[in-house]
Design a protein around this motif. Sequence first.
Motif, PDB file in Angstrom:
ATOM      1  N   PHE B  52     -33.718  -9.708   2.140  1.00  0.00           N
ATOM      2  CA  PHE B  52     -33.899 -10.552   0.968  1.00  0.00           C
ATOM      3  C   PHE B  52     -33.350  -9.914  -0.305  1.00  0.00           C
ATOM      4  N   SER B  53     -33.499  -8.605  -0.445  1.00  0.00           N
ATOM      5  CA  SER B  53     -32.999  -8.013  -1.690  1.00  0.00           C
ATOM      6  C   SER B  53     -31.470  -8.034  -1.707  1.00  0.00           C
ATOM      7  N   LEU B  54     -30.842  -7.894  -0.533  1.00  0.00           N
ATOM      8  CA  LEU B  54     -29.378  -7.990  -0.482  1.00  0.00           C
ATOM      9  C   LEU B  54     -28.922  -9.425  -0.693  1.00  0.00           C
ATOM     10  N   LEU B  58     -26.832 -10.646  -3.836  1.00  0.00           N
ATOM     11  CA  LEU B  58     -25.500 -11.228  -3.637  1.00  0.00           C
ATOM     12  C   LEU B  58     -25.389 -12.575  -4.334  1.00  0.00           C
ATOM     13  N   LEU B  59     -26.425 -13.373  -4.171  1.00  0.00           N
ATOM     14  CA  LEU B  59     -26.417 -14.706  -4.771  1.00  0.00           C
ATOM     15  C   LEU B  59     -26.278 -14.607  -6.290  1.00  0.00           C
ATOM     16  N   LEU B  60     -27.106 -13.739  -6.888  1.00  0.00           N
ATOM     17  CA  LEU B  60     -27.067 -13.585  -8.347  1.00  0.00           C
ATOM     18  C   LEU B  60     -25.737 -13.004  -8.804  1.00  0.00           C
ATOM     19  N   ASN B 140     -29.151  -3.843  -6.329  1.00  0.00           N
ATOM     20  CA  ASN B 140     -28.147  -4.482  -5.483  1.00  0.00           C
ATOM     21  C   ASN B 140     -27.187  -5.320  -6.307  1.00  0.00           C
ATOM     22  N   PHE B 141     -27.763  -5.994  -7.284  1.00  0.00           N
ATOM     23  CA  PHE B 141     -26.959  -6.846  -8.146  1.00  0.00           C
ATOM     24  C   PHE B 141     -25.820  -6.064  -8.798  1.00  0.00           C
ATOM     25  N   ILE B 188     -28.628   2.138   1.854  1.00  0.00           N
ATOM     26  CA  ILE B 188     -29.453   2.450   0.684  1.00  0.00           C
ATOM     27  C   ILE B 188     -30.741   1.643   0.692  1.00  0.00           C
ATOM     28  N   ASN B 189     -30.628   0.359   1.031  1.00  0.00           N
ATOM     29  CA  ASN B 189     -31.794  -0.519   1.006  1.00  0.00           C
ATOM     30  C   ASN B 189     -32.781  -0.189   2.114  1.00  0.00           C
TER      31      ASN B 189
END
Lengths: 350, 262
Positions: B52-54, B58-60, B140-141, B188-189
Amino acid sequence: MAAIEISSVSKSYTGDALAVDNVDIEIEDGEFIVLVGPSGCGKSTLLRMVAGLETITEGEVKIGGKVVNKKDPAERDIAMVFQNYALYPHMTVYNNLAYGLKNRGTPKAEIAARVNEAARMLELEPYLERKPRALSGGQRQRVAMGRAIVRKPAAFLFDEPLSNLDAKLRVSMRGEIKHLQKRLGTTSIYVTHDQLEAMTLADRLVVLNGGKIEQIGTPLDVYHKPASTFVANFIGSPAMNLVEGKLTGGQLMIGDNSMQFSSAPPADGPVTVGIRPEDLQPTTGTGIKARLDYVEELGATRLAHCMTDGERLTAALSPEIPLADELTFAVLPEKVHFYDHATGKRLSNA
Amino acid sequence: MQAVQSSFYLEDPFGFSATFVGFDNYIDALTSDYYLHVAKFTLIFTILVTFFSLALGLLLAAKADDVIRGSSSYKTLLISVYAIAPPVAGLIGMMFFDQHIGPFVKMAAWFGWDMKVGINYFDTAFAMITVAVWKQIPYNFIFILSGLQSIPVSVREAAAIDNRSRFGRFWTVTLPLLAPTAFFLLIINMTYSLFDTFGIIDVIVKDKAANNPITLVYKVYMDGFRGNDIGGSAAQSVILMLIVLVLTFFQFRFIERRVHYN
Ligand SMILES: Nc1ncnc2c1ncn2[C@@H]1O[C@H](COP(=O)(O)OP(=O)(O)OP(=O)(O)O)[C@@H](O)[C@H]1O
Ligand SMILES: [Mg+2]
C-alpha cells in the motif's frame, strides 16, 4: 501521405511574447519542408504544434485536409524523429520499431514484415535483438528513423535529428534521409539551425526569425533572392556581405567607391547593400577598393577578409589568384542586392 | 555479536549464570505457536504495508509529476515539504486513531464500526497498518517522483505518438523505466515494515501485547526487556539479522545490475 496546412498559427507560452507568431505555410503532399532559423526562433515549437505535443494557442493545423488542433499526437498519423532519438531504453530495437504498430492493432505478421523491411532499408538487421544502449549514436539514429518509417505515417516530423552526430556521419545521414524521403514520398517537416543542412535537404525552405516567417522558397530562390537582410545573413556560408551604401539616381556609393547602374535602382538615399562573397572578383579596372585584412584557406577556395571604409568585406576567391595588400573588386550589377536601410526588407531590383 | 553468543545460552534473569544450550533457543523460537503466529502477522503486515505504501506513493507521484512537469521550483518545494513530512505524518497518523479524540475512530463509528484500537485484534492491526503506510508514503513519493522525473521527456513524447492510451503508456513505458527505483524501494519498504515500525507498534499496543498483533522485532524487545528471556530474544534477533542480510544481499546484487543497466 498528406498535405499539411498551417494557417495563422501562433503560440504563446507565458502570455507575453509569442514563440510562434502568425505563421502560414501550405505544404504539398510529398514535399520536404525545412524550418530553419537561429536558436530560439520557434522552429521546434512550430513542429511540436503540428505533432500535437504542444497546444496551439491560435490558428489551425490541417493534416490531409482535416483540422487536428484537438487531436492527440497518436491520432494525427504523424511520426517524429527526436534530436536525442528518444528510443525506449528497455525495449529491443525490434520492439522499438514495433511498439507503434502494436498499439495500433496491426497484425503480428504484418508488424514483422514491416519491421524487417525497415531494418533492411536502414541496415539494422544485425541489431534487432539489441537494446538501444548497446548501439552507437549513428545506429540509434537509424533506429529512430526506422521507428518513423514502419508506421507509414502521413508525415514525418524531424527535430534536428542529426545534430548529435559527428560531422562526417551527419553528411552521410543527410543524404540518406533525403533519399529515403524521396523514395517513400512522405510529406516531411524538418527542423534545423544548420543552413547547409537546410539548403541540401529542402524542397522549400522556411526561414524563421523571432517566431515570424522571414521567407519561404526553394533553396536557390532563398539563396539568390534573400527577402531580408536577416535571410541574406543567415543563408549562405560565408555570409553575404552587408554594407551601408547610398543611391542617387543610377549611382551607388559605398564609402568612396562608386558603381554605375544602367537600370534604375529601386530607391534613392541610404540603403543596405548585399553582395555574396563569391560575387566579388578582383579586377584591374575600377570597382570597390579594399585593404586586405587576413586570409582563411579552405582548400578549394580562399576567403579574403578585407576592409573598405570601416566596413568588412569578405571575398571567396580561387586560390590561384595572387593577393595584394590593396585589392579592387568588381561586381556584376545583377549580383548586387538592395535592402531597405530601416526595415531590412528587400528592395526589388531588376 | 554478543547477541549471537547469547543466543546459544540460557541465562537466568539476573545474568549471574549462563548455561550453554546450543540451538535450543532457536528451536524453541521456531516451534513455538506464538512465535509462528507473530511471524505470520509480521509477514502479512510487511506485505500490506509495502504494497500500500508503494502503490499510494506511486499514485500520488504520478499525479504530481503530471502537474509539475518542467516547473523545477515547484518540484523543490514539493520535495522539501515531503522531506519533513514523515515524522509529522507519523504523529498525525497516531492521533487519528486515538480512542477518545481520533477523527478516524469517530468516522468509523458513523459507519457503525466500533473501533477499539489496542483491545480488538483486528482493529489494532488495521490502525497499525494504516499508520505505518501513512508514515511511509512521503518517502516513497519522493523517490518515485524523482524516478519519474528522470525519464526523458522526449521518450514519453515518443510514446505519446506511438500509443494513444494514457494507461497503456504508463504500463508499457513509464513503469518499466521506473523498475530500478521500484525494486530499490521494495527492499527499503520491507526493511521499514520489519524494523522501523517499532515505534508505531509500541505506541499503539502500549505494552499490552497480550492479545494484540505485534511484529517479530517487537517480540524480541518484549522477550528480552520485559520477559527477561535474553537467550530466546537473542536467538530471535539473530533470525531477524539473517533476514536483513538476505535483503541486503539482494539489494547489492541489484545495484550491481543497475550499474550495467545504465
Ligand atoms: N516549454 C516552454 N515554456 C516556455 N517557453 C518556451 C518553452 N519552450 C520554448 N519556449 C520559448 O519559445 C521560444 C522558441 O523556442 P523553440 O524551442 O521553438 O526554439 P528553437 O527554434 O527550436 O530553438 P533551438 O534551435 O535552440 O532548438 C524560445 O524563446 C523559448 O524560450
Ligand atoms: Mg529546437
